[in-house]
Design a protein around this motif. Structure first.
Motif, PDB file in Angstrom:
ATOM      1  N   GLU A   1       0.832  -1.207   0.000  1.00 20.59           N
ATOM      2  CA  GLU A   1       0.000   0.000   0.000  1.00 20.59           C
ATOM      3  C   GLU A   1       0.866   1.257   0.000  1.00 20.59           C
ATOM      4  O   GLU A   1       0.580   2.226  -0.697  1.00 20.59           O
ATOM      5  CB  GLU A   1      -0.959  -0.016   1.191  1.00 20.59           C
ATOM      6  N   ALA A   2       1.957   1.238   0.763  1.00 22.48           N
ATOM      7  CA  ALA A   2       2.881   2.374   0.786  1.00 22.48           C
ATOM      8  C   ALA A   2       3.550   2.544  -0.578  1.00 22.48           C
ATOM      9  O   ALA A   2       3.709   3.667  -1.074  1.00 22.48           O
ATOM     10  CB  ALA A   2       3.934   2.181   1.876  1.00 22.48           C
ATOM     11  N   TYR A   3       3.916   1.438  -1.203  1.00 27.24           N
ATOM     12  CA  TYR A   3       4.549   1.477  -2.525  1.00 27.24           C
ATOM     13  C   TYR A   3       3.594   2.072  -3.561  1.00 27.24           C
ATOM     14  O   TYR A   3       3.974   2.927  -4.365  1.00 27.24           O
ATOM     15  CB  TYR A   3       4.966   0.061  -2.936  1.00 27.24           C
ATOM     16  N   ILE A   4       2.342   1.636  -3.523  1.00 28.24           N
ATOM     17  CA  ILE A   4       1.336   2.147  -4.471  1.00 28.24           C
ATOM     18  C   ILE A   4       1.093   3.629  -4.242  1.00 28.24           C
ATOM     19  O   ILE A   4       1.019   4.404  -5.198  1.00 28.24           O
ATOM     20  CB  ILE A   4       0.033   1.323  -4.362  1.00 28.24           C
ATOM     21  N   ALA A   5       0.988   4.053  -2.990  1.00 30.32           N
ATOM     22  CA  ALA A   5       0.764   5.469  -2.684  1.00 30.32           C
ATOM     23  C   ALA A   5       1.927   6.313  -3.198  1.00 30.32           C
ATOM     24  O   ALA A   5       1.717   7.385  -3.791  1.00 30.32           O
ATOM     25  CB  ALA A   5       0.581   5.669  -1.184  1.00 30.32           C
ATOM     26  N   LYS A   6       3.141   5.851  -3.012  1.00 30.04           N
ATOM     27  CA  LYS A   6       4.321   6.582  -3.489  1.00 30.04           C
ATOM     28  C   LYS A   6       4.318   6.657  -5.010  1.00 30.04           C
ATOM     29  O   LYS A   6       4.581   7.722  -5.584  1.00 30.04           O
ATOM     30  CB  LYS A   6       5.603   5.905  -2.993  1.00 30.04           C
ATOM     31  N   ALA A   7       4.006   5.553  -5.672  1.00 34.03           N
ATOM     32  CA  ALA A   7       3.967   5.542  -7.133  1.00 34.03           C
ATOM     33  C   ALA A   7       2.883   6.478  -7.657  1.00 34.03           C
ATOM     34  O   ALA A   7       3.092   7.215  -8.627  1.00 34.03           O
ATOM     35  CB  ALA A   7       3.739   4.122  -7.641  1.00 34.03           C
ATOM     36  N   GLN A   8       1.715   6.478  -7.012  1.00 35.47           N
ATOM     37  CA  GLN A   8       0.635   7.375  -7.431  1.00 35.47           C
ATOM     38  C   GLN A   8       1.051   8.831  -7.265  1.00 35.47           C
ATOM     39  O   GLN A   8       0.764   9.667  -8.124  1.00 35.47           O
ATOM     40  CB  GLN A   8      -0.637   7.085  -6.640  1.00 35.47           C
ATOM     41  N   ALA A   9       1.740   9.147  -6.187  1.00 36.77           N
ATOM     42  CA  ALA A   9       2.205  10.515  -5.958  1.00 36.77           C
ATOM     43  C   ALA A   9       3.224  10.918  -7.026  1.00 36.77           C
ATOM     44  O   ALA A   9       3.188  12.050  -7.536  1.00 36.77           O
ATOM     45  CB  ALA A   9       2.816  10.645  -4.564  1.00 36.77           C
ATOM     46  N   GLN A  10       4.103   9.992  -7.394  1.00 37.00           N
ATOM     47  CA  GLN A  10       5.097  10.290  -8.425  1.00 37.00           C
ATOM     48  C   GLN A  10       4.431  10.514  -9.778  1.00 37.00           C
ATOM     49  O   GLN A  10       4.796  11.433 -10.515  1.00 37.00           O
ATOM     50  CB  GLN A  10       6.130   9.163  -8.513  1.00 37.00           C
ATOM     51  N   VAL A  11       3.449   9.706 -10.115  1.00 40.04           N
ATOM     52  CA  VAL A  11       2.729   9.872 -11.380  1.00 40.04           C
ATOM     53  C   VAL A  11       1.967  11.191 -11.374  1.00 40.04           C
ATOM     54  O   VAL A  11       1.977  11.931 -12.371  1.00 40.04           O
ATOM     55  CB  VAL A  11       1.781   8.676 -11.642  1.00 40.04           C
ATOM     56  N   ALA A  12       1.317  11.521 -10.256  1.00 36.55           N
ATOM     57  CA  ALA A  12       0.588  12.783 -10.161  1.00 36.55           C
ATOM     58  C   ALA A  12       1.531  13.965 -10.360  1.00 36.55           C
ATOM     59  O   ALA A  12       1.203  14.917 -11.073  1.00 36.55           O
ATOM     60  CB  ALA A  12      -0.121  12.879  -8.815  1.00 36.55           C
ATOM     61  N   THR A  13       2.705  13.896  -9.772  1.00 37.15           N
ATOM     62  CA  THR A  13       3.693  14.957  -9.943  1.00 37.15           C
ATOM     63  C   THR A  13       4.125  15.065 -11.400  1.00 37.15           C
ATOM     64  O   THR A  13       4.207  16.168 -11.958  1.00 37.15           O
ATOM     65  CB  THR A  13       4.924  14.702  -9.043  1.00 37.15           C
ATOM     66  N   ALA A  14       4.381  13.940 -12.028  1.00 39.16           N
ATOM     67  CA  ALA A  14       4.796  13.953 -13.436  1.00 39.16           C
ATOM     68  C   ALA A  14       3.706  14.532 -14.318  1.00 39.16           C
ATOM     69  O   ALA A  14       3.984  15.301 -15.243  1.00 39.16           O
ATOM     70  CB  ALA A  14       5.156  12.541 -13.892  1.00 39.16           C
ATOM     71  N   LEU A  15       2.445  14.188 -14.036  1.00 38.73           N
ATOM     72  CA  LEU A  15       1.339  14.709 -14.841  1.00 38.73           C
ATOM     73  C   LEU A  15       1.162  16.208 -14.625  1.00 38.73           C
ATOM     74  O   LEU A  15       0.853  16.942 -15.568  1.00 38.73           O
ATOM     75  CB  LEU A  15       0.050  13.958 -14.520  1.00 38.73           C
ATOM     76  N   GLN A  16       1.370  16.672 -13.400  1.00 37.56           N
ATOM     77  CA  GLN A  16       1.270  18.112 -13.131  1.00 37.56           C
ATOM     78  C   GLN A  16       2.334  18.869 -13.891  1.00 37.56           C
ATOM     79  O   GLN A  16       2.070  19.903 -14.500  1.00 37.56           O
ATOM     80  CB  GLN A  16       1.418  18.400 -11.625  1.00 37.56           C
ATOM     81  N   GLU A  17       3.551  18.342 -13.876  1.00 36.32           N
ATOM     82  CA  GLU A  17       4.646  18.994 -14.600  1.00 36.32           C
ATOM     83  C   GLU A  17       4.379  18.980 -16.093  1.00 36.32           C
ATOM     84  O   GLU A  17       4.641  19.939 -16.793  1.00 36.32           O
ATOM     85  CB  GLU A  17       5.971  18.296 -14.281  1.00 36.32           C
ATOM     86  N   HIS A  18       3.791  17.892 -16.591  1.00 33.01           N
ATOM     87  CA  HIS A  18       3.485  17.776 -18.010  1.00 33.01           C
ATOM     88  C   HIS A  18       2.397  18.789 -18.401  1.00 33.01           C
ATOM     89  O   HIS A  18       2.505  19.470 -19.401  1.00 33.01           O
ATOM     90  CB  HIS A  18       3.047  16.353 -18.351  1.00 33.01           C
ATOM     91  N   SER A  19       1.327  18.890 -17.601  1.00 34.53           N
ATOM     92  CA  SER A  19       0.235  19.787 -17.933  1.00 34.53           C
ATOM     93  C   SER A  19       0.651  21.248 -17.788  1.00 34.53           C
ATOM     94  O   SER A  19       0.173  22.120 -18.530  1.00 34.53           O
ATOM     95  CB  SER A  19      -1.012  19.509 -17.081  1.00 34.53           C
ATOM     96  N   ALA A  20       1.577  21.549 -16.886  1.00 32.66           N
ATOM     97  CA  ALA A  20       2.052  22.919 -16.718  1.00 32.66           C
ATOM     98  C   ALA A  20       2.935  23.321 -17.893  1.00 32.66           C
ATOM     99  O   ALA A  20       2.962  24.498 -18.282  1.00 32.66           O
ATOM    100  CB  ALA A  20       2.846  23.043 -15.419  1.00 32.66           C
ATOM    101  N   ALA A  21       3.623  22.378 -18.506  1.00 33.41           N
ATOM    102  CA  ALA A  21       4.511  22.677 -19.628  1.00 33.41           C
ATOM    103  C   ALA A  21       3.775  22.682 -20.955  1.00 33.41           C
ATOM    104  O   ALA A  21       4.282  23.226 -21.930  1.00 33.41           O
ATOM    105  CB  ALA A  21       5.651  21.658 -19.659  1.00 33.41           C
ATOM    106  N   SER A  22       2.597  22.085 -21.035  1.00 36.03           N
ATOM    107  CA  SER A  22       1.850  21.989 -22.284  1.00 36.03           C
ATOM    108  C   SER A  22       1.110  23.296 -22.564  1.00 36.03           C
ATOM    109  O   SER A  22       0.516  23.884 -21.663  1.00 36.03           O
ATOM    110  CB  SER A  22       0.828  20.860 -22.217  1.00 36.03           C
ATOM    111  N   PRO A  23       1.134  23.746 -23.820  1.00 33.19           N
ATOM    112  CA  PRO A  23       0.375  24.948 -24.168  1.00 33.19           C
ATOM    113  C   PRO A  23      -1.121  24.663 -24.108  1.00 33.19           C
ATOM    114  O   PRO A  23      -1.570  23.579 -24.459  1.00 33.19           O
ATOM    115  CB  PRO A  23       0.821  25.288 -25.579  1.00 33.19           C
TER     116      PRO A  23
END
Length: 97
Positions: free
Chosen positions: A74-96
Motif C-alpha cells: 500500500e505504501a509502494y502504491i501510494a508513493k507511485a501514485q504521488a510520483q505519477v501525479a507529480t509527473a502529470l502536473q509537470e506535463h500539464s504545466a509545460a503543455s500549451p
C-alpha cells in the motif's frame, strides 16, 4: 548425496498445462541447502526442481498474505501514485493550452 536423475518423470511433480510458461532461473544456493533439498526430493521420490518450486510457491503465498506485505504494498502504491501525479502536473504545466 546422490543427485536427482535428469528427465525423470515423477507422478506428483508439478506439470504445467500448455498455457503455463516456465522460464529457467539461475540461483546460487549454499551447498548445504542444496544437499537438504536433494535429500527431501529423494525421500519424496521427486526432483530438486519440484522441491524448490513448491517451496518458493509456499513462500510467495505466505509473504503476500502477511500484514507486513500488505502495508508495504500500500505504501509502494501510494508513493507511485504521488510520483505519477507529480509527473502529470509537470506535463500539464509545460503543455500549451
Amino acid at each position: 548425496m546422490q543427485a536427482p536423475t535428469k528427465g525423470r518423470r515423477v507422478p506428483n511433480e508439478h506439470k504445467p498445462d500448455e498455457k503455463e510458461r516456465q522460464v529457467v532461473v539461475s540461483v546460487r544456493l549454499p551447498s548445504q541447502l542444496l544437499e537438504r533439498i536433494q535429500a527431501i526430493a529423494a525421500v519424496q521420490s521427486s526432483s530438486a526442481n519440484a522441491v524448490i518450486r513448491e517451496g518458493m510457491d509456499a513462500f510467495v503465498r505466505e509473504r503476500v498474505a502477511s500484514a507486513e506485505f500488505r502495508a508495504a504494498s500500500e505504501a509502494y502504491i501510494a508513493k507511485a501514485q504521488a510520483q505519477v501525479a507529480t509527473a502529470l502536473q509537470e506535463h500539464s504545466a509545460a503543455s500549451p493550452a
